[in-house]
Design a protein around this motif. Structure first.
Motif, short mmCIF file in Angstrom:
data_model
loop_
_atom_site.label_atom_id
_atom_site.label_comp_id
_atom_site.label_asym_id
_atom_site.label_seq_id
_atom_site.Cartn_x
_atom_site.Cartn_y
_atom_site.Cartn_z
N GLU A 12 -11.09 38.73 -11.04
CA GLU A 12 -10.92 37.39 -11.59
C GLU A 12 -10.47 37.45 -13.04
O GLU A 12 -9.57 36.72 -13.45
CB GLU A 12 -12.22 36.59 -11.47
CG GLU A 12 -12.10 35.18 -12.03
CD GLU A 12 -13.43 34.43 -12.05
OE1 GLU A 12 -13.39 33.21 -12.24
OE2 GLU A 12 -14.47 35.08 -11.89
N ALA A 13 -11.09 38.33 -13.83
CA ALA A 13 -10.72 38.47 -15.24
C ALA A 13 -9.27 38.96 -15.37
O ALA A 13 -8.51 38.47 -16.22
CB ALA A 13 -11.68 39.44 -15.94
N ALA A 14 -8.87 39.91 -14.50
CA ALA A 14 -7.51 40.43 -14.55
C ALA A 14 -6.51 39.33 -14.18
O ALA A 14 -5.46 39.19 -14.82
CB ALA A 14 -7.37 41.62 -13.61
N VAL A 15 -6.81 38.55 -13.15
CA VAL A 15 -5.92 37.47 -12.74
C VAL A 15 -5.87 36.39 -13.83
O VAL A 15 -4.81 35.83 -14.12
CB VAL A 15 -6.36 36.88 -11.38
CG1 VAL A 15 -5.59 35.61 -11.05
CG2 VAL A 15 -6.17 37.92 -10.28
N VAL A 19 -2.60 35.05 -15.58
CA VAL A 19 -2.27 33.62 -15.62
C VAL A 19 -1.97 33.20 -17.05
O VAL A 19 -1.00 32.48 -17.32
CB VAL A 19 -3.41 32.77 -15.01
CG1 VAL A 19 -3.26 31.29 -15.34
CG2 VAL A 19 -3.47 32.97 -13.50
N GLU A 20 -2.77 33.63 -18.00
CA GLU A 20 -2.54 33.28 -19.41
C GLU A 20 -1.21 33.86 -19.90
O GLU A 20 -0.48 33.20 -20.64
CB GLU A 20 -3.70 33.77 -20.27
CG GLU A 20 -4.99 33.00 -20.04
CD GLU A 20 -6.18 33.58 -20.77
OE1 GLU A 20 -7.28 33.02 -20.60
OE2 GLU A 20 -6.04 34.60 -21.47
N GLU A 21 -0.89 35.09 -19.49
CA GLU A 21 0.39 35.70 -19.86
C GLU A 21 1.55 34.89 -19.29
O GLU A 21 2.54 34.63 -19.98
CB GLU A 21 0.47 37.14 -19.36
CG GLU A 21 -0.45 38.10 -20.07
CD GLU A 21 -0.48 39.47 -19.40
OE1 GLU A 21 -1.09 40.38 -20.01
OE2 GLU A 21 0.09 39.65 -18.31
N LEU A 22 1.42 34.50 -18.02
CA LEU A 22 2.48 33.72 -17.38
C LEU A 22 2.62 32.35 -18.04
O LEU A 22 3.74 31.84 -18.21
CB LEU A 22 2.22 33.58 -15.88
CG LEU A 22 2.40 34.86 -15.07
CD1 LEU A 22 1.93 34.63 -13.63
CD2 LEU A 22 3.83 35.32 -15.10
#
Length: 177
Positions: A12-15, A19-22
Motif C-alpha cells: 500500500e505504501a509503495a502504491v 500514485v503521488e509520483e503519477l
C-alpha cells in the motif's frame, strides 16, 4: 498472520508513493499542456490576423514608402523597405450616396454578387462567384468579409449566415450596385 498485514501495508505504501509520483507527473503535464494550448491559441490568432490584413490589402492601391530605420546613422534590415500602411479603415462605413467603388476590389465584388442575387446568399455561394475555390478557408474568409460589410452598413444579415443588400442602402439609392 502479522507478516501478511505487514506485506499488504508495504505494498500500500509503495502504491501510494507511485500514485503521488503519477499525480506530480500529471500536474507537470497539465502545466505543459496549458502552455502549449496558449501557444497554439496565439498562433491561431496571429494566423487569422495576418489572413485578415492580407485580405484587406488592396494590391491595386497605392503602396506608401515607410522608413523603418530608427536613427539616421544606423543601417537597418528594413531600411528602404516599402510597406502598405496598416490601420487605415479599408472598408468604410456606408453613408448615403456612397457607391461600392470606394471598397477594395474583393469587397466590391462581394457586394455586387449579393446585390445581383435573387435572394439571400451564403458565404459558400459567394466564393465561386468571385473566382475563388470553394474551400473551407476561402469560405471562412468570405464569411469574415461579409460580417465586416454587415458591421459597416453595406449588407444585412437578418438570418444568421444569410446575407442581403442593406435595406438602408437600397432605400437611399435604389440604382446603386
Amino acid at each position: 498472520m502479522g507478516s501478511l498485514f505487514e506485506e499488504l501495508e508495504a505494498r500500500e505504501a509503495a502504491v501510494r508513493v507511485r500514485v503521488e509520483e503519477l499525480e506530480a507527473e500529471v500536474a507537470e503535464l497539465s502545466g505543459r499542456l496549458e502552455l502549449a494550448r496558449a501557444g497554439l491559441e496565439r498562433l491561431r490568432i496571429a494566423l487569422e490576423t495576418v489572413a485578415e490584413v492580407l485580405a484587406e490589402m488592396d494590391p491595386e492601391g497605392p503602396v506608401v514608402a515607410v522608413d523603418a530605420g530608427q536613427s539616421h546613422g544606423v543601417a537597418s534590415a528594413y531600411a528602404g523597405a516599402e510597406r502598405q500602411v496598416v490601420g487605415v479603415l479599408t472598408v468604410p462605413n456606408w453613408q448615403p450616396g456612397m457607391m461600392s467603388d470606394v471598397l477594395p476590389s474583393v469587397y466590391r465584388d462581394i457586394v455586387e454578387v449579393v446585390a445581383g442575387a435573387p435572394g439571400p446568399v451564403r458565404a459558400k455561394q459567394i466564393v465561386p462567384r468571385i473566382g475563388l475555390p470553394a474551400e473551407t478557408g476561402k469560405i471562412e474568409g468570405a464569411r469574415s468579409k461579409l460580417k465586416r460589410l454587415v458591421e459597416r452598413g453595406w449588407l444585412d444579415e437578418n438570418t444568421p449566415g444569410m446575407f442581403t443588400p442593406a435595406r438602408s442602402r437600397a432605400a437611399a439609392s435604389p440604382n446603386s450596385r
